[in-house]
Design an enzyme around this catalytic site. Structure first.
Site, PDB file in Angstrom:
ATOM      1  N   GLU A   1     -56.118 -36.622 -16.807  1.00 49.25           N
ATOM      2  CA  GLU A   1     -55.127 -37.099 -17.782  1.00 49.25           C
ATOM      3  C   GLU A   1     -54.204 -35.917 -18.071  1.00 49.25           C
ATOM      4  O   GLU A   1     -54.628 -34.926 -18.664  1.00 49.25           O
ATOM      5  CB  GLU A   1     -55.885 -37.556 -19.030  1.00 49.25           C
ATOM      6  CG  GLU A   1     -55.027 -38.125 -20.124  1.00 49.25           C
ATOM      7  CD  GLU A   1     -55.839 -38.409 -21.402  1.00 49.25           C
ATOM      8  OE1 GLU A   1     -57.062 -38.611 -21.313  1.00 49.25           O
ATOM      9  OE2 GLU A   1     -55.216 -38.396 -22.474  1.00 49.25           O
TER      10      GLU A   1
ATOM     11  N   ASP B   1     -53.095 -35.431 -32.563  1.00 50.44           N
ATOM     12  CA  ASP B   1     -53.864 -34.338 -31.985  1.00 50.44           C
ATOM     13  C   ASP B   1     -54.349 -33.363 -33.043  1.00 50.44           C
ATOM     14  O   ASP B   1     -53.628 -33.030 -33.980  1.00 50.44           O
ATOM     15  CB  ASP B   1     -53.019 -33.591 -30.942  1.00 50.44           C
ATOM     16  CG  ASP B   1     -52.934 -34.378 -29.646  1.00 50.44           C
ATOM     17  OD1 ASP B   1     -53.993 -34.806 -29.155  1.00 50.44           O
ATOM     18  OD2 ASP B   1     -51.821 -34.579 -29.138  1.00 50.44           O
TER      19      ASP B   1
END
Lengths: 414, 265
Positions: free
Chosen positions: B51, B62
Site C-alpha cells: 500500500e 493518521d
C-alpha cells in the site's frame, strides 16, 4: 420598503446530503459518518421541539445578552465617505463575540444526545472561550485544540479557557494554527466519538455543520435587518462582514439573502498582501477542493496540498472557507474582497479613536471594507457592518503593531 | 495480477498488506523500502500487496508515526508526479501495489486522469480514507473506466445500511478499521475487528482486510484467523526508521510467517 418576514425560507437550505450546489457534502472518514447522521437527526428534532427552541431563546436573551445592539458610528462615518455606518454589536455579547450563538445551540444539543465530553478548535480563542463558557454552564467536560502559534499570540484567551475549566491542548504540527487545530480535533473525535461531540466553531465541516452553524447565527442577520429598518427606514445598500471560516458573515448575510437590492460583501484577510503569497484570501485566490469534511474553495498548491494561510488576525488565518460562501460566490449573490493587515489595522485604530470601540482584528477587516464601501456609495449610502467581536484579546498584537508599549516594559508586564 | 487473483492465491490464509509512504525518506529511498517489503528475507516472502501512501499536508486519520513520515517526505520535496514512478518501481519488483490517498490531491489532479495514470503505472487499486461512496460518483466512473479497484473503508461505527452501501461500491477488497481511531501501532487489535469483519461479510463476497494497530507477527496471525487481509502501516515506518531496508525486509518476512503460521498449525 417592504417589511416581510425575515425568516429564511427552506430554499436556502442545502440538499439532504448537505450540498450547496457543488459544494459542501461529506468528505469524512466513514468512522465519523454515524456521529454526523446522529447529529443531523437530533438537530432536526430539536428545531421542531418547542422546549429546545424556548431554552435556546432564553439562554440567548438572559445569558448571552441578545438582541445585540445596532450602533450608528457617526464619527467613524467621516472616514467612510460620509455614508451611514451601522455596527451590529456582536462584540457586546457575553464572551465578546458572535461565537456564543452557535456554542449555546450546540451545547444544548450535546446534552440532548447524552454526550458528556466536548472538543473544539480555536484560532483567536474566541470560539474556544465561548465553548469553555457553555461547557462550564452546562457542566460538560471540555478540551480545546489550539495551534501553538496561536496559544502564544492569544495567551490571555488560553488563560480564560483554563479558568473556565477547559483543558487547552497546544498543537505543534504543520503551521501550528487553526487548520492544524482542526486536524487534531478530528483525530480526537474519530477516537472518542461515542461519548464526545465536536463543537465546530465555524460554518464549515461535513454536513450538517455548515447548515446548523449558519442557522444558529442567522439571528444576527434577522436582528440587523429589523434594526436597520427601524433606524433608517430602509434596508442597507450593503452588508459587510469579515470571512475566515465565515460563520459571522453567513449569519448576517442570511437576514438579507432575499433582499436583492442589498449587496452582501465579505472581506477576506489579505495578510501581507496578495502579491506576497502570505494571506488567507481563500475565495478570492483559491480553487475548489476538499478540506475538513466539505468541498469548498481552498488555498492549495498544484498538487492539492493545502497551503498555509496567514493573517495578523488569528481568527481569519485559515486556508479554507465554509461551503455556502463558495456557493454564494459562484452564484454571484455575495461578493468577496480582500483587506490586508495594514488596512485592517488602520480601521482598528480609526474605530477605537472615533467611537471608543476597540474591535477584534477580525472585525476590523469588515470595518476597513465598510470604509471602502462608504466611499463608493457616498453620503446617501447605508452600510450595516457585522462587528463580530471585541478587541481586548488583540491588545498584545495591537500594542506591538502600533508601538504602544516600549519593548522592555512590555516584556516586564507579561 | 488483479487484487482478486492475489486474494485467491492466498486462499488458505490472509494476505499480508504493508504500507509505506511514497517519498519517505526520499523518492528513491521509498522505492528501496517497498522492494524490501515485497522481497521479505531469509527465504520467507514479504507482503502480498503493498500500500503506497501519497503524502498529504492534512492527514486527519493518521497518528503521529505516519504524520511525521509523510511530513518528512513533503519536506524532502515529494511531488504527486513522483507517486507514479514509485508505484511502477514496486510493480516491477514483483509487488502488487495499491495506493492510499486522501481525496483532495485526487480531486485536484482530476479523478479520471488520476485513475488512468495510476493504472498505467501498475497500480491495482486505490484506498480513499476520507471519501465515502455517497460522494464518489466521479470516482466510481473513473475507476470503472480504467479498471482500477476502489477500496472504501468500513468502521466499527458503520451501520448495517452503510456496510451494505460501502461494500457494494467497493472492489478488490473492503478495508475494515479495527478500532475507532487514527493509524498507529497498538498493543492489541480491537475486539471490534472480528465482529466488524463478520458484519461486513454478511453484505459482500469481497475479501475483508483489517487495518489499524497491527504491529507484530503474533497480531498478524491473530487477525489472519478471522480476516482475508492483514494491513500493517506505522510499524513498518518504525522499522524503516530504526533499521532501514534490512529491518523492513525482515519484518515483512516475520509478518509473512505470522499470516502463514496460523493455518499451518
Amino acid at each position: 420598503m417592504t417589511s416581510r418576514s425575515t425568516a429564511v425560507p427552506e430554499g436556502h437550505d442545502p440538499d439532504e446530503r448537505g450540498h450547496f450546489g457543488p459544494y459542501g457534502g461529506r468528505f469524512m472518514p466513514e468512522a465519523l459518518i454515524g456521529a454526523q447522521d446522529e447529529l443531523a437527526a437530533e438537530y432536526e428534532k430539536a428545531q421542531r421541539d418547542p422546549e429546545f427552541v424556548a431554552e435556546l431563546d432564553h439562554l440567548l436573551r438572559e445569558y448571552a445578552g441578545r438582541p445585540s445592539r445596532l450602533t450608528e458610528a457617526k464619527r467613524f462615518a467621516e472616514h467612510a465617505g460620509g455614508a451611514r455606518i451601522l455596527l451590529k454589536r456582536e462584540d457586546l455579547n457575553h464572551t465578546g463575540s458572535h461565537k456564543i450563538n452557535n456554542v449555546l445551540g450546540q451545547a444544548l444539543l450535546v446534552r440532548r444526545m447524552g454526550k458528556r465530553r466536548v472538543i473544539a478548535e480555536t484560532g483567536a480563542g474566541q470560539h474556544g472561550v465561548a465553548t469553555a463558557t457553555a461547557c462550564a454552564l452546562l457542566d460538560l467536560d471540555c478540551v480545546i485544540y489550539m495551534g501553538k502559534v496561536d496559544t502564544e499570540r492569544q495567551a490571555l484567551n488560553v488563560a480564560r479557557m483554563r479558568l473556565l475549566g477547559a483543558e487547552v491542548r497546544p498543537v505543534a504540527h504543520g503551521s501550528a494554527t487553526l487548520k492544524d487545530a482542526i486536524n487534531e480535533a478530528l483525530r480526537d473525535w474519530v477516537t472518542n466519538v461515542d461519548h464526545t461531540h465536536y463543537l465546530l466553531g465555524t460554518a464549515a465541516g461535513g454536513h450538517p455543520f455548515p447548515m446548523m452553524v449558519r442557522n444558529l447565527h442567522k439571528v444576527i442577520g434577522e436582528e440587523a435587518r429589523q434594526q436597520t429598518l427601524e433606524m433608517t427606514g430602509r434596508l442597507p445598500d450593503a452588508v459587510a462582514a469579515c470571512v475566515g471560516g465565515g460563520s459571522n458573515a453567513i449569519g448576517i448575510f442570511h437576514g438579507f439573502l432575499d433582499d436583492p437590492g442589498v449587496r452582501l460583501v465579505g472581506f477576506e484577510p489579505g495578510g501581507h498582501g496578495l502579491a506576497s503569497g502570505s494571506h488567507g484570501a481563500t475565495l478570492s485566490q483559491g480553487s475548489p477542493g476538499t478540506l475538513h469534511g466539505a468541498r469548498s474553495y481552498l488555498l492549495q498548491d498544484e498538487d492539492g496540498q493545502i497551503a498555509e494561510a496567514y493573517s495578523i488576525s488569528a481568527g481569519l488565518d485559515y486556508p479554507g472557507v465554509g461551503p455556502e460562501h463558495s456557493w454564494l460566490k459562484d452564484s454571484g449573490r455575495a461578493e468577496y474582497r480582500v483587506v490586508d493587515d495594514d488596512e485592517a489595522m488602520k480601521a482598528f485604530e480609526v474605530l477605537s479613536r472615533t467611537e471608543g470601540i476597540i474591535p477584534a482584528i477580525e472585525s476590523a477587516h469588515a470595518l476597513a471594507g465598510a470604509m471602502r464601501l462608504g466611499r463608493e456609495l457616498g453620503p446617501e449610502g447605508v452600510v450595516t457592518v457585522n462587528l463580530s467581536g471585541r478587541g481586548d484579546k488583540d491588545m498584545d498584537t495591537a500594542a506591538k503593531y502600533f508601538g504602544l508599549v516600549p519593548e522592555t516594559e512590555q516584556e516586564d508586564t507579561r | 495480477m488483479s487484487l482478486h487473483e492475489v486474494f485467491t492465491a492466498c486462499s488458505d490464509r490472509a494476505a499480508l498488506i504493508g504500507y509505506l509512504p511514497a517519498g519517505y525518506p526520499t523518492v528513491e529511498g521509498s522505492k528501496d523500502l517497498l522492494k524490501a517489503m515485497i522481497s521479505g528475507a531469509s527465504e520467507s516472502p514479504g507482503c502480498d500487496i503493498v500500500e503506497v501512501g501519497l503524502p498529504y499536508s492534512d492527514p486527519v486519520i493518521d497518528g503521529p508515526t505516519i504524520q511525521d513520515a509523510t511530513h518528512q517526505a513533503l519536506q524532502a520535496g515529494f511531488r504527486v508526479r513522483d507517486l507514479f514512478d514509485v508505484v511502477t518501481s514496486a510493480a516491477e519488483a514483483g509487488g502488487n501495489p495499491v495506493v492510499m490517498t486522501y481525496w483532495n490531491p485526487v480531486h485536484r489532479y482530476g479523478p479520471d486522469a488520476f485513475a488512468r495514470d495510476l493504472r498505467a503505472a501498475g497500480a491495482l487499486g486505490v484506498i480513499t480514507p476520507d471519501l465515502i461512496p455517497d460522494e464518489a460518483d466521479d470516482w466510481l466512473e473513473a475507476t470503472g473506466t480504467h479498471g482500477l479497484d476502489r477500496i472504501f473503508l468500513v468502521a466499527p461505527s458503520s451501520t448495517e445500511q452503510r456496510l451494505a452501501l460501502t461494500a457494494k461500491a467497493s472492489s478488490g477488497f473492503v478495508y475494515a478499521t479495527s478500532v475507532m481511531g487514527v493509524t498507529g501501532a497498538r498493543d492489541s487489535v480491537g475486539d471490534a475487528a472480528a465482529g466488524l469483519v463478520a458484519r461486513t461479510r454478511a453484505h459482500t463476497d469481497l475479501p475483508v482486510g483489517v487495518g489499524l494497530g497491527v504491529r507484530s507477527a503474533e497480531q498478524a496471525a491473530e487477525v489472519s484467523a478471522f480476516a482475508d487481509g492483514v494491513i500493517v502501516g506505522s510499524a513498518f515506518i518504525s522499522r524503516a526508521e530504526q533499521q532501514g531496508t534490512d529491518g523492513v525486509a525482515e519484518f515483512a518476512a516475520d509478518l509473512g510467517r505470522g499470516v502463514r503460521g496460523v493455518r499451518a498449525r
